[in-house]
Design an enzyme around this catalytic site. Structure first.
Site, PDB file in Angstrom:
ATOM      1  N   TRP A 155       5.555  -2.574 -40.485  1.00 15.04           N
ATOM      2  CA  TRP A 155       4.572  -1.480 -40.435  1.00 15.04           C
ATOM      3  C   TRP A 155       5.224  -0.116 -40.658  1.00 15.04           C
ATOM      4  O   TRP A 155       4.539   0.891 -40.724  1.00 15.04           O
ATOM      5  CB  TRP A 155       3.821  -1.512 -39.102  1.00 15.04           C
ATOM      6  CG  TRP A 155       3.006  -2.759 -38.890  1.00 15.04           C
ATOM      7  CD1 TRP A 155       2.814  -3.771 -39.781  1.00 15.04           C
ATOM      8  CD2 TRP A 155       2.263  -3.123 -37.715  1.00 15.04           C
ATOM      9  NE1 TRP A 155       2.008  -4.742 -39.242  1.00 15.04           N
ATOM     10  CE2 TRP A 155       1.659  -4.369 -37.969  1.00 15.04           C
ATOM     11  CE3 TRP A 155       2.058  -2.530 -36.462  1.00 15.04           C
ATOM     12  CZ2 TRP A 155       0.856  -5.034 -37.028  1.00 15.04           C
ATOM     13  CZ3 TRP A 155       1.267  -3.183 -35.532  1.00 15.04           C
ATOM     14  CH2 TRP A 155       0.667  -4.421 -35.809  1.00 15.04           C
ATOM     15  N   LYS A 156       6.522  -0.070 -40.706  1.00 16.12           N
ATOM     16  CA  LYS A 156       7.259   1.196 -40.916  1.00 16.12           C
ATOM     17  C   LYS A 156       6.753   2.260 -39.937  1.00 16.12           C
ATOM     18  O   LYS A 156       6.410   1.922 -38.809  1.00 16.12           O
ATOM     19  CB  LYS A 156       7.150   1.625 -42.393  1.00 16.12           C
ATOM     20  CG  LYS A 156       7.578   0.496 -43.336  1.00 16.12           C
ATOM     21  CD  LYS A 156       7.760   0.933 -44.759  1.00 16.12           C
ATOM     22  CE  LYS A 156       8.139  -0.274 -45.617  1.00 16.12           C
ATOM     23  NZ  LYS A 156       8.418   0.060 -47.003  1.00 16.12           N
ATOM     24  N   GLU A 215      15.394   1.455 -46.757  1.00 17.03           N
ATOM     25  CA  GLU A 215      15.065   2.818 -46.307  1.00 17.03           C
ATOM     26  C   GLU A 215      16.070   3.286 -45.255  1.00 17.03           C
ATOM     27  O   GLU A 215      16.395   4.469 -45.174  1.00 17.03           O
ATOM     28  CB  GLU A 215      13.618   2.863 -45.774  1.00 17.03           C
ATOM     29  CG  GLU A 215      12.625   2.802 -46.927  1.00 17.03           C
ATOM     30  CD  GLU A 215      11.280   2.185 -46.595  1.00 17.03           C
ATOM     31  OE1 GLU A 215      10.954   2.017 -45.403  1.00 17.03           O
ATOM     32  OE2 GLU A 215      10.548   1.848 -47.547  1.00 17.03           O
ATOM     33  N   GLU A 220      14.988  -7.430 -51.296  1.00 14.28           N
ATOM     34  CA  GLU A 220      13.971  -6.426 -51.604  1.00 14.28           C
ATOM     35  C   GLU A 220      14.528  -5.451 -52.636  1.00 14.28           C
ATOM     36  O   GLU A 220      15.274  -4.526 -52.286  1.00 14.28           O
ATOM     37  CB  GLU A 220      13.600  -5.636 -50.347  1.00 14.28           C
ATOM     38  CG  GLU A 220      12.962  -6.469 -49.269  1.00 14.28           C
ATOM     39  CD  GLU A 220      12.139  -5.590 -48.324  1.00 14.28           C
ATOM     40  OE1 GLU A 220      10.934  -5.805 -48.242  1.00 14.28           O
ATOM     41  OE2 GLU A 220      12.709  -4.672 -47.725  1.00 14.28           O
ATOM     42  N   GLY A 228       7.173  -0.219 -52.122  1.00 13.53           N
ATOM     43  CA  GLY A 228       6.186   0.850 -52.006  1.00 13.53           C
ATOM     44  C   GLY A 228       5.796   1.469 -53.337  1.00 13.53           C
ATOM     45  O   GLY A 228       5.141   2.509 -53.375  1.00 13.53           O
ATOM     46  N   SER A 268       6.289  -4.645 -52.787  1.00 15.10           N
ATOM     47  CA  SER A 268       4.933  -4.671 -53.351  1.00 15.10           C
ATOM     48  C   SER A 268       4.312  -6.068 -53.390  1.00 15.10           C
ATOM     49  O   SER A 268       3.640  -6.423 -54.361  1.00 15.10           O
ATOM     50  CB  SER A 268       4.903  -4.015 -54.733  1.00 15.10           C
ATOM     51  OG  SER A 268       5.269  -2.644 -54.632  1.00 15.10           O
ATOM     52  N   GLY A 302       5.284  -4.663 -46.682  1.00 13.21           N
ATOM     53  CA  GLY A 302       5.113  -3.313 -46.137  1.00 13.21           C
ATOM     54  C   GLY A 302       3.643  -2.909 -46.202  1.00 13.21           C
ATOM     55  O   GLY A 302       2.831  -3.298 -45.363  1.00 13.21           O
ATOM     56  N   GLY A 303       3.289  -2.153 -47.258  1.00 15.41           N
ATOM     57  CA  GLY A 303       1.943  -1.589 -47.392  1.00 15.41           C
ATOM     58  C   GLY A 303       0.812  -2.572 -47.126  1.00 15.41           C
ATOM     59  O   GLY A 303      -0.123  -2.261 -46.372  1.00 15.41           O
TER      60      GLY A 303
HETATM   61  P1  PGA Z   1       6.080  -2.740 -49.671  1.00 16.04           P
HETATM   62  O1  PGA Z   1       7.304  -2.629 -48.636  1.00 16.04           O
HETATM   63  O2  PGA Z   1       5.442  -4.079 -49.469  1.00 16.04           O
HETATM   64  O3  PGA Z   1       5.166  -1.596 -49.276  1.00 16.04           O
HETATM   65  O4  PGA Z   1       6.634  -2.588 -51.028  1.00 16.04           O
HETATM   66  C1  PGA Z   1       8.158  -3.720 -48.401  1.00 16.04           C
HETATM   67  C2  PGA Z   1       9.239  -3.349 -47.413  1.00 16.04           C
HETATM   68  O5  PGA Z   1       9.752  -2.233 -47.486  1.00 16.04           O
HETATM   69  O6  PGA Z   1       9.621  -4.146 -46.542  1.00 16.04           O
END
Ligand code: PGA
Length: 262
Positions: free
Chosen positions: A14-15, A101, A171, A177, A217, A238-239
């Site tokens: 969920w960041k 990140e 990743e 993202g 993504s 993520g998203g």
């Molecule tokens: P994303 O992020 O699905 O939004 O690309 C993946 C992640 O950073 O774990």
């Protein structure tokens, strides 16, 4: 320690998103879809402040809780950090380590990633160890060297037994993202490279059981085709994990594709 379960694994990162109320609603929706997603190991990875709330929602069920990062020390003068001991106490089973990140914005290196993996294992937390190349590295033909460097650096000195507790996650930084997913073929090329390297380090049998997630993504409409690839055992999302409908569909797509792959 119990070994990582060999079934599709889908983790939602969920960041730095969602308030307490939103976190609890999202976790409740995932729990409610229980029978549909029972064939997968599902992990929710909220911000630290939401961990107790989400733990309450997940209590007694099969959906697991994870932390987004941890320090390598148990305690001490490390303002702003959180220790693996604290994550364990908060109910976490998993911890993300070395997310791009963290590497990009917070200066994490292969050496700190290695220390964090060791610390997590000491506290019976299962590390989800992330690696990936940038767009520039890919364009310069550096993908292989970068991935192997990160893999070797992060796993430095770990025994077979320790390794068997680790979930790997590929990743590509350029796919995170951005809406620009790696094609199944592009992802598989690197996933296979990772398994091959693991096989050289830990032997064929151990590497064949390793869980290697793909992230970047991942969406409901690409999850099935990605999961059909031989060396993709699940996803780090993520998203699309911030919305119950899309996250649950991704899990169902992985379960469906896994049945065909068996
Ligand atoms: P994303 O992020 O699905 O939004 O690309 C993946 C992640 O950073 O774990």
């Amino acid at each position: 320690m119990t070994p990582v379960t060999r079934k599709p694994c889908v983790a939602g990162n969920w960041k730095m998103n969602l308030t307490l109320g939103q976190a609890s609603d999202l976790a409740s929706a995932v729990v409610k879809s229980g029978p549909d997603i029972g064939g997968a190991e599902v992990v929710l990875i909220p911000p630290f402040t939401s961990l107790p709330r989400v733990k309450g929602v997940l209590e007694g069920g099969p959906v697991r809780l994870g932390g987004q990062n941890c320090h390598w020390e148990d305690k001490g003068a490390y303002t702003g950090e959180i220790s693996p001991l604290m994550l364990k106490e908060a109910g976490c089973r998993y911890v993300l380590i070395g997310h791009s990140e963290r590497r990009q914005y917070f200066g994490e290196t292969d050496a700190t990633v290695n220390k964090k993996i060791r610390a997590a294992l000491q506290h019976d937390l299962l590390p989800i160890f992330c690696m990936g190349e940038t767009l520039a590295e890919r364009e310069q033909g550096q993908t292989e060297i970068r991935i192997i460097g990160q893999l070797d650096g992060g796993l430095e000195g770990l025994t077979d037994d320790e390794f068997s507790q680790i979930v790997m996650a590929y990743e590509p930084v350029w796919a995170i993202g951005t809406g620009r997913t790696a094609s199944p073929g592009q992802a598989e090329e690197v996933q296979a490279l990772i398994r091959d390297r693991l096989s050289k380090k830990y032997g064929k049998e151990i590497s064949s059981y390793a869980i290697i997630l793909y992230g970047g993504s991942v969406k409901p409409d690409n999850a099935f085709s990605l999961y059909q690839e031989k060396n993709i055992d699940g996803f780090l999302v993520g998203g699309a994990s911030l919305e119950a409908g899309s996250f649950i569909t991704i899990i169902k797509e992985a379960i469906k594709a896994d049945r065909i792959k068996q």
